[in-house]
Design an enzyme around this catalytic site. Structure first.
Site, short mmCIF file in Angstrom:
data_model
loop_
_atom_site.label_atom_id
_atom_site.label_comp_id
_atom_site.label_asym_id
_atom_site.label_seq_id
_atom_site.Cartn_x
_atom_site.Cartn_y
_atom_site.Cartn_z
N ASP A 145 0.84 -1.20 0.00
CA ASP A 145 0.00 0.00 0.00
C ASP A 145 0.88 1.25 0.00
O ASP A 145 1.96 1.26 -0.60
CB ASP A 145 -0.93 -0.04 1.22
CG ASP A 145 -2.27 0.62 0.97
OD1 ASP A 145 -2.30 1.85 0.86
OD2 ASP A 145 -3.29 -0.09 0.88
N HIS A 200 -3.66 5.91 3.74
CA HIS A 200 -4.40 4.75 3.28
C HIS A 200 -3.87 3.45 3.88
O HIS A 200 -4.62 2.64 4.42
CB HIS A 200 -4.35 4.71 1.75
CG HIS A 200 -5.30 3.76 1.11
ND1 HIS A 200 -4.95 2.46 0.78
CD2 HIS A 200 -6.59 3.92 0.71
CE1 HIS A 200 -5.99 1.87 0.19
NE2 HIS A 200 -6.99 2.72 0.15
N SER A 368 -11.42 -0.70 -0.33
CA SER A 368 -10.11 -0.69 0.34
C SER A 368 -10.24 -1.00 1.82
O SER A 368 -9.33 -1.57 2.43
CB SER A 368 -9.44 0.68 0.19
OG SER A 368 -8.92 0.86 -1.09
#
Length: 526
Positions: A145, A200, A368
Protein backbone atom coordinates in the site's frame (compact mmCIF):
# COMPACT_ATOMS: atom_id res chain seq x y z
CA UNK A 1 -13.16 13.98 6.43
CA UNK A 2 -14.87 15.33 9.49
CA UNK A 3 -14.32 15.72 13.19
CA UNK A 4 -15.37 12.88 15.46
CA UNK A 5 -16.93 13.32 18.86
CA UNK A 6 -16.41 10.14 20.85
CA UNK A 7 -18.87 9.14 23.54
CA UNK A 8 -17.82 6.58 26.10
CA UNK A 9 -20.47 3.97 26.80
CA UNK A 10 -20.66 0.51 28.27
CA UNK A 11 -21.46 -2.10 25.62
CA UNK A 12 -23.85 -4.92 26.24
CA UNK A 13 -22.28 -8.29 25.52
CA UNK A 14 -22.66 -12.00 26.21
CA UNK A 15 -21.59 -13.31 29.57
CA UNK A 16 -19.27 -16.10 30.63
CA UNK A 17 -18.34 -17.69 33.95
CA UNK A 18 -14.95 -17.00 35.50
CA UNK A 19 -13.14 -18.57 38.45
CA UNK A 20 -13.83 -15.47 40.56
CA UNK A 21 -16.78 -15.29 42.97
CA UNK A 22 -18.37 -12.83 45.39
CA UNK A 23 -16.74 -13.27 48.78
CA UNK A 24 -19.07 -15.16 51.14
CA UNK A 25 -21.91 -15.26 48.58
CA UNK A 26 -23.56 -18.62 47.82
CA UNK A 27 -26.42 -19.82 45.60
CA UNK A 28 -28.19 -22.77 47.22
CA UNK A 29 -31.19 -24.77 46.00
CA UNK A 30 -33.29 -27.18 48.02
CA UNK A 31 -34.76 -30.31 46.53
CA UNK A 32 -38.46 -30.29 45.60
CA UNK A 33 -39.18 -32.45 48.65
CA UNK A 34 -37.66 -29.85 50.99
CA UNK A 35 -39.55 -27.03 52.72
CA UNK A 36 -38.88 -23.34 53.28
CA UNK A 37 -38.79 -23.87 57.07
CA UNK A 38 -36.27 -26.71 56.74
CA UNK A 39 -34.16 -24.49 54.49
CA UNK A 40 -34.06 -21.81 57.22
CA UNK A 41 -32.78 -24.39 59.70
CA UNK A 42 -30.03 -25.39 57.28
CA UNK A 43 -28.99 -21.73 56.96
CA UNK A 44 -28.53 -21.57 60.71
CA UNK A 45 -26.40 -24.72 60.68
CA UNK A 46 -24.28 -23.41 57.78
CA UNK A 47 -23.93 -20.05 59.57
CA UNK A 48 -25.38 -18.02 56.73
CA UNK A 49 -28.36 -15.70 56.24
CA UNK A 50 -30.76 -15.37 53.32
CA UNK A 51 -30.28 -12.37 51.00
CA UNK A 52 -32.80 -13.20 48.27
CA UNK A 53 -35.32 -15.86 47.33
CA UNK A 54 -35.81 -16.55 43.57
CA UNK A 55 -39.10 -17.52 41.96
CA UNK A 56 -37.37 -19.40 39.15
CA UNK A 57 -36.05 -21.93 39.68
CA UNK A 58 -38.25 -22.70 42.66
CA UNK A 59 -36.25 -23.34 45.81
CA UNK A 60 -33.21 -21.27 44.84
CA UNK A 61 -31.86 -18.74 47.36
CA UNK A 62 -28.92 -16.37 47.58
CA UNK A 63 -27.25 -16.46 50.99
CA UNK A 64 -24.34 -14.65 52.62
CA UNK A 65 -21.83 -16.26 54.99
CA UNK A 66 -21.75 -14.78 58.54
CA UNK A 67 -18.60 -13.25 59.96
CA UNK A 68 -16.34 -15.95 61.35
CA UNK A 69 -17.58 -18.58 58.88
CA UNK A 70 -15.63 -19.64 55.78
CA UNK A 71 -16.99 -20.25 52.28
CA UNK A 72 -15.55 -23.76 52.29
CA UNK A 73 -17.29 -24.78 55.51
CA UNK A 74 -20.60 -23.23 54.50
CA UNK A 75 -20.55 -24.97 51.11
CA UNK A 76 -19.66 -28.26 52.80
CA UNK A 77 -22.58 -27.89 55.22
CA UNK A 78 -25.05 -27.43 52.36
CA UNK A 79 -23.60 -30.15 50.17
CA UNK A 80 -23.67 -32.69 52.98
CA UNK A 81 -27.35 -32.10 53.68
CA UNK A 82 -29.57 -34.61 51.80
CA UNK A 83 -32.35 -32.02 51.33
CA UNK A 84 -30.09 -29.71 49.27
CA UNK A 85 -29.93 -30.20 45.50
CA UNK A 86 -26.82 -28.05 45.02
CA UNK A 87 -24.81 -25.19 46.50
CA UNK A 88 -22.27 -23.11 44.55
CA UNK A 89 -20.33 -19.88 44.82
CA UNK A 90 -21.90 -16.74 43.36
CA UNK A 91 -19.47 -16.47 40.46
CA UNK A 92 -18.38 -13.12 39.06
CA UNK A 93 -18.90 -12.78 35.33
CA UNK A 94 -17.49 -10.40 32.73
CA UNK A 95 -18.56 -9.16 29.34
CA UNK A 96 -17.00 -11.53 26.82
CA UNK A 97 -14.72 -10.13 24.15
CA UNK A 98 -15.58 -6.47 24.67
CA UNK A 99 -12.20 -4.77 24.57
CA UNK A 100 -11.31 -1.66 26.53
CA UNK A 101 -10.32 0.25 23.41
CA UNK A 102 -12.22 3.56 23.86
CA UNK A 103 -13.38 3.93 20.25
CA UNK A 104 -14.48 0.33 19.85
CA UNK A 105 -18.17 1.25 20.04
CA UNK A 106 -17.76 3.03 16.69
CA UNK A 107 -16.53 -0.13 14.95
CA UNK A 108 -19.84 -1.46 13.64
CA UNK A 109 -18.05 -3.88 11.33
CA UNK A 110 -16.77 -5.79 14.37
CA UNK A 111 -19.85 -5.47 16.57
CA UNK A 112 -23.06 -4.01 15.12
CA UNK A 113 -25.70 -3.35 17.76
CA UNK A 114 -27.45 -0.71 15.67
CA UNK A 115 -25.35 2.02 17.27
CA UNK A 116 -24.84 3.72 13.88
CA UNK A 117 -28.41 3.19 12.68
CA UNK A 118 -27.56 -0.14 11.07
CA UNK A 119 -29.12 -3.57 11.42
CA UNK A 120 -28.22 -5.58 14.51
CA UNK A 121 -25.63 -8.34 13.94
CA UNK A 122 -24.70 -7.15 10.44
CA UNK A 123 -21.02 -7.51 11.24
CA UNK A 124 -18.27 -10.12 11.07
CA UNK A 125 -19.07 -11.36 14.60
CA UNK A 126 -15.45 -11.51 15.70
CA UNK A 127 -16.18 -10.25 19.23
CA UNK A 128 -17.73 -13.59 20.18
CA UNK A 129 -14.72 -15.36 18.69
CA UNK A 130 -12.27 -13.31 20.78
CA UNK A 131 -13.42 -15.31 23.80
CA UNK A 132 -11.66 -18.30 22.22
CA UNK A 133 -8.69 -16.59 20.60
CA UNK A 134 -7.44 -13.04 20.16
CA UNK A 135 -4.40 -13.48 17.98
CA UNK A 136 -0.79 -14.59 17.91
CA UNK A 137 2.57 -12.92 17.34
CA UNK A 138 3.40 -15.84 15.04
CA UNK A 139 0.80 -14.61 12.51
CA UNK A 140 2.28 -12.30 9.85
CA UNK A 141 0.15 -10.20 7.50
CA UNK A 142 1.54 -8.18 4.61
CA UNK A 143 0.32 -4.73 3.59
CA UNK A 144 1.09 -3.63 0.02
CA UNK A 145 0.00 0.00 0.00
CA UNK A 146 1.15 3.55 0.81
CA UNK A 147 3.19 2.26 3.75
CA UNK A 148 2.29 2.00 7.42
CA UNK A 149 2.94 4.40 10.30
CA UNK A 150 4.79 1.83 12.38
CA UNK A 151 5.07 4.32 15.29
CA UNK A 152 1.29 4.63 15.74
CA UNK A 153 0.50 3.72 19.39
CA UNK A 154 -2.28 1.35 18.27
CA UNK A 155 0.00 -0.44 15.79
CA UNK A 156 3.57 -0.32 17.08
CA UNK A 157 3.31 -3.49 19.18
CA UNK A 158 1.87 -5.40 16.22
CA UNK A 159 4.53 -4.32 13.72
CA UNK A 160 6.89 -6.99 12.38
CA UNK A 161 10.57 -6.54 13.15
CA UNK A 162 13.22 -8.09 10.94
CA UNK A 163 15.23 -10.34 13.24
CA UNK A 164 18.14 -10.43 10.78
CA UNK A 165 18.56 -6.65 10.53
CA UNK A 166 20.34 -4.39 13.02
CA UNK A 167 18.37 -1.12 13.17
CA UNK A 168 20.11 2.11 12.25
CA UNK A 169 23.56 0.77 11.42
CA UNK A 170 23.34 1.63 7.72
CA UNK A 171 24.20 -1.91 6.69
CA UNK A 172 22.23 -4.51 4.76
CA UNK A 173 22.69 -7.12 7.49
CA UNK A 174 20.46 -9.78 5.93
CA UNK A 175 21.91 -9.24 2.42
CA UNK A 176 18.52 -8.87 0.71
CA UNK A 177 19.30 -5.62 -1.06
CA UNK A 178 17.68 -3.27 1.48
CA UNK A 179 19.49 -1.38 4.21
CA UNK A 180 17.78 -1.34 7.61
CA UNK A 181 14.54 -2.93 6.40
CA UNK A 182 13.43 -3.36 9.99
CA UNK A 183 9.66 -3.16 9.35
CA UNK A 184 9.50 -3.60 5.57
CA UNK A 185 10.58 -1.61 2.53
CA UNK A 186 9.80 1.37 0.32
CA UNK A 187 9.70 0.06 -3.25
CA UNK A 188 9.60 3.63 -4.61
CA UNK A 189 12.96 4.65 -3.16
CA UNK A 190 14.56 1.25 -2.69
CA UNK A 191 14.99 2.00 1.01
CA UNK A 192 14.18 0.04 4.13
CA UNK A 193 11.68 2.58 5.45
CA UNK A 194 7.97 1.94 4.63
CA UNK A 195 6.64 4.95 6.57
CA UNK A 196 3.22 6.07 5.34
CA UNK A 197 3.07 9.59 3.85
CA UNK A 198 -0.58 9.26 2.78
CA UNK A 199 -2.90 7.55 5.31
CA UNK A 200 -4.40 4.75 3.28
CA UNK A 201 -1.98 1.98 4.26
CA UNK A 202 -2.08 2.86 7.96
CA UNK A 203 -5.90 2.77 7.87
CA UNK A 204 -5.81 -0.63 6.20
CA UNK A 205 -3.32 -1.96 8.75
CA UNK A 206 -5.48 -0.86 11.68
CA UNK A 207 -8.55 -2.64 10.32
CA UNK A 208 -6.51 -5.81 10.00
CA UNK A 209 -4.55 -5.82 13.21
CA UNK A 210 -4.64 -2.75 15.46
CA UNK A 211 -3.68 -3.93 18.91
CA UNK A 212 -6.81 -4.85 20.82
CA UNK A 213 -7.70 -4.40 24.48
CA UNK A 214 -4.79 -2.04 25.09
CA UNK A 215 -6.89 0.89 26.27
CA UNK A 216 -6.01 2.84 23.12
CA UNK A 217 -8.16 3.74 20.11
CA UNK A 218 -9.61 0.78 18.25
CA UNK A 219 -9.17 -2.96 17.79
CA UNK A 220 -8.22 -4.82 14.65
CA UNK A 221 -10.01 -7.94 13.46
CA UNK A 222 -7.10 -9.89 14.90
CA UNK A 223 -5.95 -8.19 18.09
CA UNK A 224 -2.44 -9.61 18.10
CA UNK A 225 -0.40 -10.26 14.96
CA UNK A 226 2.60 -8.89 13.06
CA UNK A 227 2.23 -6.46 10.16
CA UNK A 228 4.98 -6.16 7.55
CA UNK A 229 4.67 -3.27 5.14
CA UNK A 230 5.76 -2.64 1.57
CA UNK A 231 5.20 0.88 0.26
CA UNK A 232 4.76 1.15 -3.51
CA UNK A 233 2.08 3.87 -3.64
CA UNK A 234 3.28 7.46 -3.25
CA UNK A 235 1.87 10.32 -1.16
CA UNK A 236 -0.85 10.83 -3.78
CA UNK A 237 -1.77 7.12 -3.73
CA UNK A 238 -0.27 6.25 -7.12
CA UNK A 239 2.21 3.56 -8.09
CA UNK A 240 2.96 1.10 -10.88
CA UNK A 241 2.99 -2.61 -11.62
CA UNK A 242 6.77 -2.90 -11.24
CA UNK A 243 6.52 -1.45 -7.73
CA UNK A 244 3.76 -3.91 -6.80
CA UNK A 245 5.87 -6.79 -8.14
CA UNK A 246 8.81 -5.51 -6.08
CA UNK A 247 6.64 -5.81 -2.97
CA UNK A 248 5.50 -9.30 -3.94
CA UNK A 249 9.12 -10.33 -4.48
CA UNK A 250 10.21 -8.86 -1.16
CA UNK A 251 7.56 -10.83 0.71
CA UNK A 252 8.38 -14.00 -1.23
CA UNK A 253 12.06 -13.62 -0.31
CA UNK A 254 11.15 -13.27 3.37
CA UNK A 255 9.16 -16.49 3.16
CA UNK A 256 11.99 -18.38 1.44
CA UNK A 257 15.02 -17.17 3.39
CA UNK A 258 16.99 -19.90 5.12
CA UNK A 259 17.29 -18.15 8.47
CA UNK A 260 14.12 -17.24 10.39
CA UNK A 261 11.74 -17.42 7.39
CA UNK A 262 8.64 -15.22 7.64
CA UNK A 263 5.54 -17.42 7.37
CA UNK A 264 3.14 -14.86 5.98
CA UNK A 265 -0.44 -16.14 5.60
CA UNK A 266 -1.96 -13.30 3.56
CA UNK A 267 -1.28 -9.95 1.94
CA UNK A 268 -3.81 -7.14 1.67
CA UNK A 269 -4.07 -5.30 -1.62
CA UNK A 270 -6.46 -2.33 -1.47
CA UNK A 271 -5.53 -0.90 -4.85
CA UNK A 272 -6.22 -1.41 -8.55
CA UNK A 273 -6.08 0.03 -12.03
CA UNK A 274 -4.63 -0.56 -15.46
CA UNK A 275 -4.95 -3.66 -17.59
CA UNK A 276 -4.13 -7.16 -16.45
CA UNK A 277 -0.38 -7.72 -16.21
CA UNK A 278 0.89 -11.24 -16.87
CA UNK A 279 4.01 -10.39 -14.89
CA UNK A 280 1.93 -9.54 -11.83
CA UNK A 281 -0.24 -12.63 -12.30
CA UNK A 282 2.97 -14.66 -12.21
CA UNK A 283 3.94 -12.91 -8.96
CA UNK A 284 0.58 -13.86 -7.42
CA UNK A 285 1.09 -17.43 -8.62
CA UNK A 286 4.50 -17.48 -6.92
CA UNK A 287 2.78 -16.45 -3.66
CA UNK A 288 0.27 -19.26 -4.17
CA UNK A 289 3.13 -21.77 -4.24
CA UNK A 290 4.38 -20.27 -0.98
CA UNK A 291 0.94 -20.62 0.64
CA UNK A 292 0.16 -16.89 0.78
CA UNK A 293 -3.37 -15.63 0.15
CA UNK A 294 -3.80 -12.55 -2.04
CA UNK A 295 -6.73 -10.55 -0.61
CA UNK A 296 -7.81 -7.74 -2.93
CA UNK A 297 -10.38 -4.95 -3.07
CA UNK A 298 -12.99 -5.30 -5.84
CA UNK A 299 -12.56 -1.55 -6.59
CA UNK A 300 -14.89 1.45 -6.35
CA UNK A 301 -16.47 2.23 -9.72
CA UNK A 302 -19.90 0.68 -9.03
CA UNK A 303 -19.09 -1.72 -11.89
CA UNK A 304 -19.88 -5.36 -12.54
CA UNK A 305 -16.46 -7.04 -12.62
CA UNK A 306 -17.99 -9.93 -14.55
CA UNK A 307 -18.65 -7.60 -17.49
CA UNK A 308 -15.80 -5.10 -16.97
CA UNK A 309 -12.90 -6.91 -15.29
CA UNK A 310 -10.89 -4.96 -12.72
CA UNK A 311 -7.20 -5.62 -12.13
CA UNK A 312 -5.86 -7.19 -9.92
CA UNK A 313 -9.28 -8.13 -8.50
CA UNK A 314 -10.13 -10.36 -11.46
CA UNK A 315 -7.02 -12.53 -11.34
CA UNK A 316 -8.43 -16.05 -11.55
CA UNK A 317 -6.01 -17.91 -9.29
CA UNK A 318 -7.10 -19.98 -6.32
CA UNK A 319 -5.24 -17.94 -3.72
CA UNK A 320 -7.06 -14.73 -4.72
CA UNK A 321 -10.00 -13.46 -2.64
CA UNK A 322 -11.74 -10.45 -4.18
CA UNK A 323 -13.87 -8.43 -1.74
CA UNK A 324 -16.93 -6.19 -2.18
CA UNK A 325 -18.10 -3.64 0.41
CA UNK A 326 -21.40 -3.54 2.31
CA UNK A 327 -22.79 -0.97 4.72
CA UNK A 328 -24.11 -1.31 8.27
CA UNK A 329 -27.46 -2.58 6.96
CA UNK A 330 -25.91 -5.28 4.80
CA UNK A 331 -26.55 -3.39 1.58
CA UNK A 332 -23.98 -3.32 -1.21
CA UNK A 333 -22.12 -0.01 -0.93
CA UNK A 334 -23.11 2.42 -3.68
CA UNK A 335 -19.48 2.70 -4.84
CA UNK A 336 -18.58 -0.99 -4.62
CA UNK A 337 -17.74 -3.08 -7.63
CA UNK A 338 -19.38 -6.49 -7.63
CA UNK A 339 -19.47 -9.69 -9.64
CA UNK A 340 -21.52 -12.84 -9.15
CA UNK A 341 -18.68 -14.92 -10.57
CA UNK A 342 -15.58 -12.80 -10.01
CA UNK A 343 -15.97 -11.25 -6.53
CA UNK A 344 -15.82 -13.85 -3.77
CA UNK A 345 -17.28 -12.30 -0.60
CA UNK A 346 -18.39 -9.06 1.03
CA UNK A 347 -17.08 -7.27 4.12
CA UNK A 348 -17.83 -3.98 5.94
CA UNK A 349 -16.62 -1.02 3.90
CA UNK A 350 -18.68 2.10 4.70
CA UNK A 351 -17.74 4.58 7.45
CA UNK A 352 -14.97 2.40 8.84
CA UNK A 353 -12.99 3.91 11.72
CA UNK A 354 -9.30 3.01 11.80
CA UNK A 355 -5.79 4.25 12.47
CA UNK A 356 -4.19 7.07 10.48
CA UNK A 357 -0.68 8.60 10.78
CA UNK A 358 0.46 10.74 13.70
CA UNK A 359 -1.54 8.84 16.33
CA UNK A 360 -4.86 9.78 14.73
CA UNK A 361 -8.02 8.00 13.62
CA UNK A 362 -10.37 8.60 10.69
CA UNK A 363 -13.50 7.24 9.07
CA UNK A 364 -12.92 6.06 5.49
CA UNK A 365 -15.12 4.18 3.03
CA UNK A 366 -14.25 1.91 0.12
CA UNK A 367 -13.60 -1.65 -0.89
CA UNK A 368 -10.11 -0.69 0.34
CA UNK A 369 -11.61 -0.90 3.82
CA UNK A 370 -13.51 -4.15 3.14
CA UNK A 371 -10.48 -6.09 1.93
CA UNK A 372 -8.46 -5.82 5.20
CA UNK A 373 -11.41 -7.24 7.15
CA UNK A 374 -10.88 -10.41 5.13
CA UNK A 375 -7.10 -10.33 5.49
CA UNK A 376 -7.50 -9.80 9.23
CA UNK A 377 -9.90 -12.74 9.44
CA UNK A 378 -7.33 -14.86 7.59
CA UNK A 379 -4.81 -13.94 10.27
CA UNK A 380 -7.29 -14.71 13.03
CA UNK A 381 -8.05 -18.19 11.65
CA UNK A 382 -4.38 -18.93 10.97
CA UNK A 383 -3.45 -17.99 14.52
CA UNK A 384 -6.15 -20.26 15.93
CA UNK A 385 -5.08 -23.11 13.60
CA UNK A 386 -1.33 -22.67 12.92
CA UNK A 387 -1.03 -25.86 10.85
CA UNK A 388 -3.86 -24.96 8.47
CA UNK A 389 -2.85 -24.62 4.81
CA UNK A 390 -3.89 -21.74 2.56
CA UNK A 391 -6.57 -23.81 0.80
CA UNK A 392 -8.44 -24.61 4.01
CA UNK A 393 -7.94 -21.04 5.21
CA UNK A 394 -9.47 -19.59 2.06
CA UNK A 395 -12.36 -22.05 1.97
CA UNK A 396 -13.28 -21.37 5.60
CA UNK A 397 -13.41 -17.64 4.86
CA UNK A 398 -15.71 -18.25 1.87
CA UNK A 399 -17.97 -20.92 3.38
CA UNK A 400 -18.19 -19.45 6.87
CA UNK A 401 -19.90 -16.23 5.86
CA UNK A 402 -23.43 -15.08 6.58
CA UNK A 403 -25.83 -14.51 3.66
CA UNK A 404 -26.79 -10.83 3.39
CA UNK A 405 -28.87 -9.03 0.80
CA UNK A 406 -25.98 -6.91 -0.47
CA UNK A 407 -23.84 -9.96 -1.26
CA UNK A 408 -26.51 -12.14 -2.91
CA UNK A 409 -26.15 -12.06 -6.71
CA UNK A 410 -23.23 -9.65 -6.36
CA UNK A 411 -20.62 -12.12 -5.04
CA UNK A 412 -19.88 -15.77 -5.73
CA UNK A 413 -20.72 -16.88 -2.18
CA UNK A 414 -23.53 -14.39 -1.45
CA UNK A 415 -22.03 -13.94 2.01
CA UNK A 416 -20.66 -11.38 4.44
CA UNK A 417 -17.56 -12.82 6.13
CA UNK A 418 -18.14 -14.15 9.64
CA UNK A 419 -15.66 -15.27 12.30
CA UNK A 420 -18.05 -17.41 14.33
CA UNK A 421 -21.76 -18.13 14.27
CA UNK A 422 -24.60 -20.49 15.18
CA UNK A 423 -25.79 -23.60 13.34
CA UNK A 424 -22.45 -24.35 11.72
CA UNK A 425 -21.89 -20.85 10.31
CA UNK A 426 -18.75 -18.81 10.89
CA UNK A 427 -15.24 -19.60 9.74
CA UNK A 428 -13.93 -21.08 13.00
CA UNK A 429 -17.24 -22.83 13.79
CA UNK A 430 -17.97 -23.94 10.22
CA UNK A 431 -19.90 -27.19 9.85
CA UNK A 432 -21.59 -28.58 6.76
CA UNK A 433 -21.72 -25.21 4.99
CA UNK A 434 -21.71 -25.89 1.24
CA UNK A 435 -20.91 -23.28 -1.40
CA UNK A 436 -21.31 -23.89 -5.13
CA UNK A 437 -20.70 -21.10 -7.63
CA UNK A 438 -19.65 -20.69 -11.21
CA UNK A 439 -16.38 -18.81 -11.49
CA UNK A 440 -15.76 -19.07 -15.25
CA UNK A 441 -16.89 -18.09 -17.75
CA UNK A 442 -17.81 -14.71 -16.31
CA UNK A 443 -20.58 -13.77 -18.72
CA UNK A 444 -23.88 -15.57 -19.29
CA UNK A 445 -23.67 -15.47 -23.09
CA UNK A 446 -20.68 -16.20 -25.31
CA UNK A 447 -19.97 -16.44 -29.01
CA UNK A 448 -16.98 -18.51 -30.09
CA UNK A 449 -15.41 -19.95 -33.23
CA UNK A 450 -15.38 -23.68 -33.84
CA UNK A 451 -12.03 -25.03 -32.73
CA UNK A 452 -11.66 -22.65 -29.79
CA UNK A 453 -12.13 -23.61 -26.14
CA UNK A 454 -14.03 -21.88 -23.36
CA UNK A 455 -12.58 -22.33 -19.86
CA UNK A 456 -15.04 -23.59 -17.25
CA UNK A 457 -14.50 -23.23 -13.50
CA UNK A 458 -16.71 -24.11 -10.53
CA UNK A 459 -16.21 -23.46 -6.83
CA UNK A 460 -17.60 -26.38 -4.83
CA UNK A 461 -16.61 -26.52 -1.16
CA UNK A 462 -17.92 -27.69 2.20
CA UNK A 463 -16.31 -25.56 4.89
CA UNK A 464 -12.54 -26.11 4.65
CA UNK A 465 -12.47 -28.72 1.91
CA UNK A 466 -13.60 -29.47 -1.58
CA UNK A 467 -16.90 -31.36 -1.41
CA UNK A 468 -15.45 -34.22 -3.44
CA UNK A 469 -11.72 -34.08 -2.88
CA UNK A 470 -10.31 -36.84 -0.71
CA UNK A 471 -13.74 -38.50 -0.70
CA UNK A 472 -13.77 -39.77 -4.27
CA UNK A 473 -12.16 -39.23 -7.63
CA UNK A 474 -15.44 -38.06 -9.17
CA UNK A 475 -15.43 -35.22 -11.65
CA UNK A 476 -17.97 -32.44 -11.97
CA UNK A 477 -20.05 -32.83 -15.12
CA UNK A 478 -21.26 -29.59 -16.71
CA UNK A 479 -23.46 -30.58 -19.66
CA UNK A 480 -21.08 -33.31 -20.77
CA UNK A 481 -17.90 -31.35 -19.99
CA UNK A 482 -15.81 -32.81 -17.18
CA UNK A 483 -14.25 -30.46 -14.64
CA UNK A 484 -11.65 -31.83 -12.25
CA UNK A 485 -10.04 -30.78 -8.98
CA UNK A 486 -7.11 -33.16 -9.36
CA UNK A 487 -4.40 -30.68 -10.31
CA UNK A 488 -4.14 -31.83 -13.91
CA UNK A 489 -5.10 -30.66 -17.38
CA UNK A 490 -6.89 -27.29 -16.90
CA UNK A 491 -6.78 -27.53 -13.07
CA UNK A 492 -3.82 -25.83 -11.36
CA UNK A 493 -4.23 -26.86 -7.71
CA UNK A 494 -5.43 -30.26 -6.55
CA UNK A 495 -8.18 -30.48 -3.94
CA UNK A 496 -8.66 -26.74 -3.49
CA UNK A 497 -12.39 -26.86 -4.21
CA UNK A 498 -12.05 -25.15 -7.59
CA UNK A 499 -12.96 -27.57 -10.38
CA UNK A 500 -11.64 -26.64 -13.83
CA UNK A 501 -12.15 -27.82 -17.37
CA UNK A 502 -13.03 -26.57 -20.85
CA UNK A 503 -15.86 -26.58 -23.33
CA UNK A 504 -14.49 -27.50 -26.77
CA UNK A 505 -17.42 -27.91 -29.17
CA UNK A 506 -17.18 -30.32 -32.09
CA UNK A 507 -19.86 -28.65 -34.19
CA UNK A 508 -21.36 -25.25 -34.80
CA UNK A 509 -24.65 -24.44 -33.12
CA UNK A 510 -26.24 -23.20 -29.93
CA UNK A 511 -25.32 -24.79 -26.56
CA UNK A 512 -26.49 -24.36 -22.98
CA UNK A 513 -23.99 -25.18 -20.22
CA UNK A 514 -26.02 -25.95 -17.11
CA UNK A 515 -24.06 -24.93 -14.03
CA UNK A 516 -25.50 -25.65 -10.53
CA UNK A 517 -27.90 -23.24 -8.81
CA UNK A 518 -29.82 -22.57 -12.05
CA UNK A 519 -26.93 -20.63 -13.54
CA UNK A 520 -26.78 -21.45 -17.28
CA UNK A 521 -24.27 -20.19 -19.83
CA UNK A 522 -25.52 -19.78 -23.41
CA UNK A 523 -22.89 -20.38 -26.09
CA UNK A 524 -23.14 -19.76 -29.81
CA UNK A 525 -20.50 -21.57 -31.88
CA UNK A 526 -19.86 -20.27 -35.40
Amino acid sequence: MFNIIFLFVILAAPWAFSAEYRAGSILVKRKETGSVRAMSDIHIQAKTFRVRRFEHPRGLELVQVNLGQTMEKALAAYRNDPSIEYAEPNYIVHAVGTPNDPYFQHQWGLNNEGQTGGIYDTDINVVSAWDRFKGSASVVLGVIDTGVDYTHPDLKNNIWTNSLEIPGNGIDDDHNGYIDDVHGINALTGSGDPMDDNQHGTHVAGIMAAEGNNGIGISGVVQKAKIVSCKFLDAEGSGDTAGAITCMNYFAALAKRSRDPVRMCATNNSWGGGLESQAFVDAVRAHQKLGILFVVAASNESNDNDENPSFPSNISLSNVISVAAVDHKGRLASFSNYGKHSVMVAAPGVDILSTTPDSSYEYLSGTSMASPFVAGLAGFIKGAHPDMDWVSLKNLILAGGKPVLGAINTTATGRLIRAIGPHGTGSISCHDQVVQARLLPLGNAHTMVLGDSLKLSLLKIRCAESTQARLSMDLVNISGNLLNDLGKEKDDVAYDGVFNGAFTPKARGFYVLAFPNGDPVHVTVR
